[in-house]
Design a protein around this motif. Structure first.
Motif, PDB file in Angstrom:
ATOM      1  N   ASP A  69       0.844  -1.196   0.000  1.00  0.00           N
ATOM      2  CA  ASP A  69       0.000   0.000   0.000  1.00  0.00           C
ATOM      3  C   ASP A  69       0.880   1.247   0.000  1.00  0.00           C
ATOM      4  O   ASP A  69       2.084   1.161   0.190  1.00  0.00           O
ATOM      5  CB  ASP A  69      -0.883   0.022   1.259  1.00  0.00           C
ATOM      6  CG  ASP A  69      -1.821  -1.177   1.280  1.00  0.00           C
ATOM      7  OD1 ASP A  69      -2.244  -1.596   0.191  1.00  0.00           O
ATOM      8  OD2 ASP A  69      -2.096  -1.696   2.375  1.00  0.00           O
ATOM      9  N   GLU A  70       0.226   2.390  -0.185  1.00  0.00           N
ATOM     10  CA  GLU A  70       0.931   3.687  -0.092  1.00  0.00           C
ATOM     11  C   GLU A  70       1.691   3.807   1.226  1.00  0.00           C
ATOM     12  O   GLU A  70       2.740   4.426   1.292  1.00  0.00           O
ATOM     13  CB  GLU A  70      -0.094   4.826  -0.184  1.00  0.00           C
ATOM     14  CG  GLU A  70      -0.687   5.025  -1.562  1.00  0.00           C
ATOM     15  CD  GLU A  70       0.241   5.779  -2.518  1.00  0.00           C
ATOM     16  OE1 GLU A  70       1.179   6.434  -2.027  1.00  0.00           O
ATOM     17  OE2 GLU A  70       0.028   5.685  -3.740  1.00  0.00           O
ATOM     18  N   LEU A  90       5.348  -0.693  -5.707  1.00  0.00           N
ATOM     19  CA  LEU A  90       4.325  -1.228  -6.602  1.00  0.00           C
ATOM     20  C   LEU A  90       2.980  -1.179  -5.875  1.00  0.00           C
ATOM     21  O   LEU A  90       2.769  -1.890  -4.900  1.00  0.00           O
ATOM     22  CB  LEU A  90       4.652  -2.670  -7.000  1.00  0.00           C
ATOM     23  CG  LEU A  90       6.087  -2.912  -7.502  1.00  0.00           C
ATOM     24  CD1 LEU A  90       6.298  -4.390  -7.839  1.00  0.00           C
ATOM     25  CD2 LEU A  90       6.390  -2.045  -8.721  1.00  0.00           C
ATOM     26  N   VAL A  91       2.126  -0.286  -6.331  1.00  0.00           N
ATOM     27  CA  VAL A  91       0.817  -0.101  -5.699  1.00  0.00           C
ATOM     28  C   VAL A  91      -0.258  -0.156  -6.768  1.00  0.00           C
ATOM     29  O   VAL A  91      -0.193   0.586  -7.755  1.00  0.00           O
ATOM     30  CB  VAL A  91       0.719   1.263  -4.980  1.00  0.00           C
ATOM     31  CG1 VAL A  91      -0.586   1.359  -4.197  1.00  0.00           C
ATOM     32  CG2 VAL A  91       1.887   1.476  -4.041  1.00  0.00           C
ATOM     33  N   ASP A  92      -1.220  -1.036  -6.585  1.00  0.00           N
ATOM     34  CA  ASP A  92      -2.289  -1.151  -7.583  1.00  0.00           C
ATOM     35  C   ASP A  92      -3.387  -2.011  -6.971  1.00  0.00           C
ATOM     36  O   ASP A  92      -3.096  -3.061  -6.381  1.00  0.00           O
ATOM     37  CB  ASP A  92      -1.724  -1.835  -8.843  1.00  0.00           C
ATOM     38  CG  ASP A  92      -2.639  -1.688 -10.052  1.00  0.00           C
ATOM     39  OD1 ASP A  92      -3.871  -1.621  -9.852  1.00  0.00           O
ATOM     40  OD2 ASP A  92      -2.121  -1.667 -11.172  1.00  0.00           O
ATOM     41  N   GLU A  93      -4.621  -1.576  -7.134  1.00  0.00           N
ATOM     42  CA  GLU A  93      -5.735  -2.404  -6.651  1.00  0.00           C
ATOM     43  C   GLU A  93      -5.716  -3.777  -7.314  1.00  0.00           C
ATOM     44  O   GLU A  93      -6.213  -4.755  -6.752  1.00  0.00           O
ATOM     45  CB  GLU A  93      -7.078  -1.707  -6.923  1.00  0.00           C
ATOM     46  CG  GLU A  93      -7.402  -0.643  -5.903  1.00  0.00           C
ATOM     47  CD  GLU A  93      -8.712   0.073  -6.219  1.00  0.00           C
ATOM     48  OE1 GLU A  93      -9.397  -0.343  -7.164  1.00  0.00           O
ATOM     49  OE2 GLU A  93      -9.005   1.049  -5.504  1.00  0.00           O
ATOM     50  N   THR A 210       2.521   0.486 -11.393  1.00  0.00           N
ATOM     51  CA  THR A 210       1.293  -0.303 -11.345  1.00  0.00           C
ATOM     52  C   THR A 210       1.501  -1.593 -12.141  1.00  0.00           C
ATOM     53  O   THR A 210       2.538  -1.771 -12.779  1.00  0.00           O
ATOM     54  CB  THR A 210       0.129   0.460 -12.002  1.00  0.00           C
ATOM     55  OG1 THR A 210       0.469   0.683 -13.378  1.00  0.00           O
ATOM     56  CG2 THR A 210      -0.112   1.800 -11.321  1.00  0.00           C
ATOM     57  N   ALA A 211       0.492  -2.456 -12.115  1.00  0.00           N
ATOM     58  CA  ALA A 211       0.562  -3.705 -12.879  1.00  0.00           C
ATOM     59  C   ALA A 211       0.770  -3.401 -14.370  1.00  0.00           C
ATOM     60  O   ALA A 211       1.565  -4.056 -15.035  1.00  0.00           O
ATOM     61  CB  ALA A 211      -0.706  -4.521 -12.670  1.00  0.00           C
ATOM     62  N   ASP A 213       2.236  -0.797 -15.690  1.00  0.00           N
ATOM     63  CA  ASP A 213       3.622  -0.354 -15.899  1.00  0.00           C
ATOM     64  C   ASP A 213       4.555  -1.555 -16.059  1.00  0.00           C
ATOM     65  O   ASP A 213       5.590  -1.470 -16.713  1.00  0.00           O
ATOM     66  CB  ASP A 213       4.107   0.492 -14.721  1.00  0.00           C
ATOM     67  CG  ASP A 213       3.353   1.805 -14.611  1.00  0.00           C
ATOM     68  OD1 ASP A 213       2.881   2.286 -15.647  1.00  0.00           O
ATOM     69  OD2 ASP A 213       3.249   2.334 -13.488  1.00  0.00           O
TER      70      ASP A 213
END
Lengths: 267, 329
Positions: A69-70, A90-93, A210-211, A213
């Motif tokens: 998470d952030e 790496l942050v992404d839902e 993100t995923a 990226d």
């Protein structure tokens, strides 16, 4: 030498068992007041190994990568304060609901994207899942050799020399670079952050990815890519009742204890 | 449970024989196979393991895949991977079972990734629910336990020692022992073992010891650990330590029990001068019986202990050694 250290943000493993709670319906740890987030201790030791290698070699570029998470920014900043050069978050839902397989995929993709990495370091396991899967998984995905449970890591003539911990001793293993090493607690104490580095780290930007990226599709990561399902999470019952032994003297207490253990067929 | 369960047990050996944990995995796999009309496969890799292969059959394996090659001894993940994966692909098991030991923990994740199988490590319970394998394992340093199922046809599980009843040896039982040629291309082994230092003395292997005598801050110094060493010898056990004692240099870090050290689950864990912080308990909470010796009756360790002695260990430990030594005489 280019080193990537994978770090994970976890709930403070030192929290007292009396305070620790899980939400069985949500299958998650309850963020009770006072529960801090920290870097998994083995990952901090992995950073320490990277710094020792830089000391040994004279120079090394050290990057941190974390999936989370952030809030993981704080532990990454701490890693920068210890002396790492840069960090990737790496942050992404899309990563939500993943497992060790999807985590290894995302981290491996990030390491590929960074490019030219000679050595990947991870903790021998994260101190929340206690699983020890992701490190070797990254190595398998990247197609590089992995050496686990390192107590000491050195570079000798372009090859990696790792002292690895076994149940009843240790062995020295040599591997060509690029390689991955998982770091065990025998590495010992981690150095404190210097004030100068802490100030520098505070200003240092992090690269957030993100995923997409990483050119990972929705089926690769998160719940869709996971290979297992968490069915239940619970706090095990502790139904032990302590019997306090009585005795006038140490000798009497010792005799009573040995008697009890013999009677219970434990001795 | 309805579908026949086929399991593959990967046998770790020591001195030419499977380690006791292999019997426990065979016991579990045999039970699944008997209840569902399934089958138990085992594989054993390395040189000079004919007797081990026969023993695996006698303990319940229907088929033993024996892969003999000098390249497979001593164990190295890189060397074992092609053969274990080849056997697994040929057998197509619902579960590949590997002991949760330093060797098994090194091997299993790579097998899972090569087979693209789901994996769970350090499992202490397992069951089939509606035809699906569910395993339970401790997490959060033993403060919680999780139960997971798998989305892949094959699951890789590492099994903790002393959680399942061992399969009995049946001398009259004969399974098929099949010599399988190695598929290993020696050039694919990227790692090389330069040498090893193994301590064969009793109590050297903390993780497999039946009795562990562990000391903490209450030992007051390295001399306290000398005393614990003598108690461990009298009990036939191994010495462990808390993080505090290791950080202070009273005991080598390899002896550390806890979240950031080793995990033990002996029959008897004797905690001497250890307060019982969560981080320590993570490494020993699954011990069968915990005995605590501490001067502080309010120490958290007593919440986990079956027997407690509120006493100064510097007086009690010598008295314990005396009782044990006089019994032995």
């Amino acid at each position: 030498m280019k080193i990537v250290v994978c770090v994970k943000e976890i709930p403070d493993p030192d929290i007292a068992a009396s305070v620790f709670q899980v939400d069985e319906a949500a299958r998650a740890v309850v963020p009770v007041p006072g529960l801090r987030s920290v870097a998994s201790p083995f990952d901090e030791q992995a950073i320490e190994v990277a710094l020792r290698l830089r000391d040994q070699l004279g120079s090394a570029a050290i990057s941190l990568v974390t999936l989370g998470d952030e809030t993981a920014k704080a532990i990454v900043k701490n890693g920068l304060a210890l002396g790492a050069d840069d960090a990737y978050l790496l942050v992404d839902e899309a990563f939500d609901g993943g497992d060790a397989t999807t985590t290894a995929r995302a981290l491996a993709a990030a390491i590929r994207k960074i490019g030219g990495v000679d050595l990947v370091l991870t903790g021998r396991q994260a101190a929340d899942d206690d699983a020890g899967i992701v490190g070797c998984g990254i190595a398998e995905i990247l197609g590089v050799p992995a050496v686990t449970f390192a107590m000491d890591v050195a570079v000798d003539g372009g090859a990696l020399v790792v002292e690895r911990s076994l149940g009843d001793g240790s062995e020295t293993v040599e591997a060509p670079l690029p390689a991955l090493v998982t770091v065990s607690h025998e590495v010992g104490k981690v150095r404190p952050a210097s004030l100068r580095e802490t100030m520098k780290a505070a200003r240092q930007p992090l690269t957030v990815g993100t995923a997409a990226d990483l050119e990972l599709t929705a089926g690769d990561v998160g719940a869709a890519g996971a290979r297992r399902t968490l069915e239940r999470l619970a706090v095990p019952k502790n139904d032990v009742r302590c019997e306090f032994l009585a005795g006038e003297s140490p000798e009497a207490l010792a005799a009573t204890l040995i008697e009890r253990l013999s009677a219970a067929r434990i001795l | 449970m309805s579908n026949p369960v086929r399991a593959l047990v990967v046998a770790e050996t020591s001195d030419g024989q499977p380690i006791p944990l292999v019997w426990e995995m065979l016991g579990l796999a045999r039970r699944w196979a008997d209840e569902t009309g399934g089958a138990v496969h085992a594989c054993v890799l390395g040189d000079g393991l004919d007797a081990a292969a026969v023993a695996l059959a006698a303990r319940g394996a229907d088929r033993v895949h024996r892969i003999a090659s000098p390249s497979l001894s001593p164990y190295q993940a890189d060397a074992w991977l092609p053969d274990v994966c080849a056997v697994a692909r040929a057998v197509g098991p619902a579960a590949v079972m590997i002991g949760h030991t330093p060797q098994g923990a090194d091997l299993a994740p790579r097998i899972a990734f090569r087979l693209d199988a789901g994996i769970a490590t350090a499992c202490n319970r397992a069951s089939w629910t509606a035809g699906r394998l569910e395993v339970t394992r401790p997490c959060y340093g033993g403060k919680a336990e999780e139960t997971v199922s798998f989305r892949t046809a094959t699951a890789v599980v590492t099994v903790k020692a002393k959680c399942f009843a061992p399969a009995p040896a049946q001398a009259a039982r004969h399974g098929d022992v099949v010599a399988v040629p190695t598929v290993l291309d020696a050039a694919s082994v990227r790692t090389r073992v330069r040498g090893s230092r193994r301590d064969a003395s009793a109590g050297a292997n903390l993780e497999s010891a039946n009795i562990v005598v562990a000391g903490g801050g209450g030992m007051k110094g390295p001399d306290g650990f000398g005393m614990l060493e003598r108690l461990a010898v009298a009990l036939g056990g191994a010495v462990g330590a808390s993080r505090v004692a290791c950080d202070l240099g009273w005991c080598p870090p390899g002896r550390q029990v806890g979240l950031s050290g080793k995990t033990v689950a002996p029959e008897l864990y004797l905690a001497v001068g250890i307060s019982g912080a969560g981080q320590h308990m993570a490494g020993c909470v699954n011990s069968k019986t915990i005995v605590a010796i501490n001067t502080d009756a309010a120490a958290p360790i007593f919440r986990y202990a079956r027997y407690g002695v509120v006493a100064d260990c510097h007086a009690l430990v010598p008295a314990l050694i005396e009782v044990l030594e006089s019994k032995a005489r």
